[in-house]
Design a protein around this motif. Structure first.
Motif, short mmCIF file in Angstrom:
data_model
loop_
_atom_site.label_atom_id
_atom_site.label_comp_id
_atom_site.label_asym_id
_atom_site.label_seq_id
_atom_site.Cartn_x
_atom_site.Cartn_y
_atom_site.Cartn_z
N ARG A 222 108.74 99.01 79.51
CA ARG A 222 107.29 98.88 79.38
C ARG A 222 106.58 99.97 80.19
N GLN A 223 107.09 100.19 81.43
CA GLN A 223 106.42 101.20 82.26
C GLN A 223 106.58 102.60 81.68
N SER A 224 107.65 102.82 80.90
CA SER A 224 107.87 104.17 80.37
C SER A 224 106.97 104.48 79.19
N LYS A 225 106.44 103.43 78.50
CA LYS A 225 105.59 103.82 77.37
C LYS A 225 104.26 103.08 77.24
N LEU A 226 104.07 102.03 78.02
CA LEU A 226 102.79 101.32 77.91
C LEU A 226 101.91 101.65 79.12
N PRO A 227 100.64 101.94 78.90
CA PRO A 227 99.76 102.28 80.02
C PRO A 227 99.48 101.05 80.89
N ASP A 228 99.42 101.25 82.20
CA ASP A 228 99.10 100.17 83.13
C ASP A 228 97.59 99.94 83.10
N PRO A 229 97.16 98.72 82.70
CA PRO A 229 95.71 98.48 82.59
C PRO A 229 94.96 98.72 83.90
N LYS A 230 95.67 98.67 85.03
CA LYS A 230 94.98 98.93 86.31
C LYS A 230 94.59 100.40 86.41
N GLU A 231 95.34 101.26 85.68
CA GLU A 231 95.03 102.69 85.73
C GLU A 231 94.22 103.16 84.52
N THR A 232 94.58 102.66 83.33
CA THR A 232 93.91 103.08 82.10
C THR A 232 93.60 101.83 81.28
N GLY A 233 92.32 101.62 81.02
CA GLY A 233 91.92 100.41 80.31
C GLY A 233 92.59 100.31 78.94
N ASN A 234 93.17 99.16 78.64
CA ASN A 234 93.79 98.92 77.34
C ASN A 234 94.07 97.43 77.18
N ALA A 235 94.44 97.02 75.98
CA ALA A 235 94.75 95.60 75.75
C ALA A 235 96.10 95.47 75.05
N GLY A 236 97.05 96.33 75.41
CA GLY A 236 98.37 96.28 74.77
C GLY A 236 98.25 96.68 73.30
N SER A 237 99.12 96.15 72.46
CA SER A 237 99.05 96.47 71.03
C SER A 237 97.68 96.06 70.50
N PHE A 238 97.01 97.00 69.83
CA PHE A 238 95.67 96.67 69.32
C PHE A 238 95.75 95.97 67.97
N PHE A 239 96.83 96.31 67.21
CA PHE A 239 97.01 95.73 65.87
C PHE A 239 98.31 94.95 65.82
N LYS A 240 98.41 94.06 64.83
CA LYS A 240 99.69 93.39 64.57
C LYS A 240 100.56 94.33 63.73
#
Ligand code: EPU
Length: 337
Positions: A222-240
């Motif tokens: 997860r750390q290798s490809k998903l942005p950390d919301p504490k650093e960059t705003g996001n909500a994980g996968s945006f679409f199904k």
């Protein structure tokens, strides 16, 4: 209660919208009081859990209630199984770490998912071969129609892929107060079938993984490809990930021979990240919003100044491109408000 309160710290996209009123509740009594208040003052309610699956596109003119009920209870079932009941306001990943410290198995594949325990049943959170339905026993909820408590067991929840009764006919009616999971104490069911986990465990030089090793592998991936919301705003996968009929998939395969797909009977699940990348969106930024450079399915608030509307419009542009190129309609996974 606070007035004209910024919700920026309460949504992982970091969108700066205001709630007319805001209150944080720690107990069921406080929650009931807040609901009574909203009824007496004719205010709409917005319930906030971890704020990790919501896109706020405008100010909220009602009462935002942040659910912060805390506590974990355990009950032995037998020498191998334990029931763990966790209040809605507990942070999901901290709860996973708690279970691993006690060597309780079942949650390890779900390490590092943002959000709180109370919202985990809403969309049956899942990752790396596990969904919460695999360890879910029941949840207790407050019914907003009569303010009575009710219990939903596994069948009642009607879990599906990123789906449950709480997103369908029960939408907006129930507040989840606590969730009970059945975990193992010694005969753990280690799940490493998901390709990326296997590869990561090999990289770590582990051939007989413990549940803690699986968690470590998932965290690394997860750390290798998903942005950390504490650093960059996001909500994980945006679409199904969309599911399409087998015949449509075979047609597409003729045109796009590398298209990945996971067949299941007469339908095929296609990774939305691949479709979005093929349309040229991976890493692309428009104004304050971008598709993540390492995982196209994740939309990020690239400058921390994006408005909810900009993020929403960006997602619409992605939906339109994928529809045009592949004839597949992407569905948003994130709740839009
Ligand atoms: N892919 C691309 N380009 C991309 C991203 C993905 O080509 O930019 C393709 C690759 O072929 C890859 C495949 O998509 O093999 C699957 O990618 P990945 O393993 O990253 O999983 P995903 O289907 O994109 C889903 C969940 C994630 C979950 C992972 C791991 C959904 C909507 N998302 O993503 O959940 O962590 O599997 O199990 O089902 C979330 O819901 O917020 C979330 C992060």
């Amino acid at each position: 209660m606070q007035e004209n309160f910024s919700l920026k710290p309460y949504n992982t996209f970091g969108v700066d919208v205001k709630a007319k009123y805001f209150i944080e509740v720690q107990t069921l009594e406080e929650l009931r009081d807040a609901i009574h208040y909203s009824k007496n003052h004719d205010l709409h309610i917005l319930f906030l859990g971890g704020g990790s699956n919501i896109l706020l596109t405008k100010d909220f003119e009602g009462l935002a209630i942040k659910l912060s009920l805390k506590g974990i209870d355990e009950k032995d079932l037998n020498d191998n199984e334990i029931l763990v009941t966790t209040k809605a306001g507990e942070n999901w990943h901290e709860f996973v770490m708690y279970s691993l410290e006690k060597n309780y198995g079942g949650l390890e594949n779900l390490s590092l998912i943002p959000g709180n325990v109370g919202t985990s049943p809403m969309q049956n959170i899942g990752a790396y071969g596990t969904e919460i339905k695999d360890i879910f026993v029941s949840c207790s909820v407050l019914d907003l129609e009569n303010l009575e408590l009710k219990t939903f067991n596994l069948e009642d929840c009607r879990f599906g892929y990123r789906d449950s009764i709480f997103k369908q006919e029960g939408k907006g009616r129930y507040v989840i107060l606590e969730v009970t999971f059945k975990l193992t104490k010694k005969d753990h069911h280690i799940k490493t079938e998901y390709g990326a986990i296997k590869t990561e465990l090999e990289n770590l030089g582990i051939s007989h993984p413990t549940i803690q090793d699986v968690s470590k592998a998932v965290i690394n991936i997860r750390q290798s490809k998903l942005p950390d919301p504490k650093e960059t705003g996001n909500a994980g996968s945006f679409f199904k990930n969309p599911t399409i009929p087998l015949a449509q998939f075979e047609d597409l395969k003729r045109k796009f021979e590398n298209i990945p797909g996971y067949p299941n009977g007469d339908v095929v699940k296609v990774p939305a990240g691949w479709l979005i990348e093929q349309c040229g969106w991976k890493g692309k930024q428009i104004g304050n919003v971008a598709s993540h450079k390492l995982q196209a399915l994740v939309i990020v608030n690239a400058t921390e100044n994006a408005t909810g509307k900009e993020i929403y419009d960006f997602s619409t542009a992605i939906i339109n491109s994928v529809q045009e190129k592949f004839g597949i309609e992407l569905e948003r996974e994130v709740n839009i408000l």
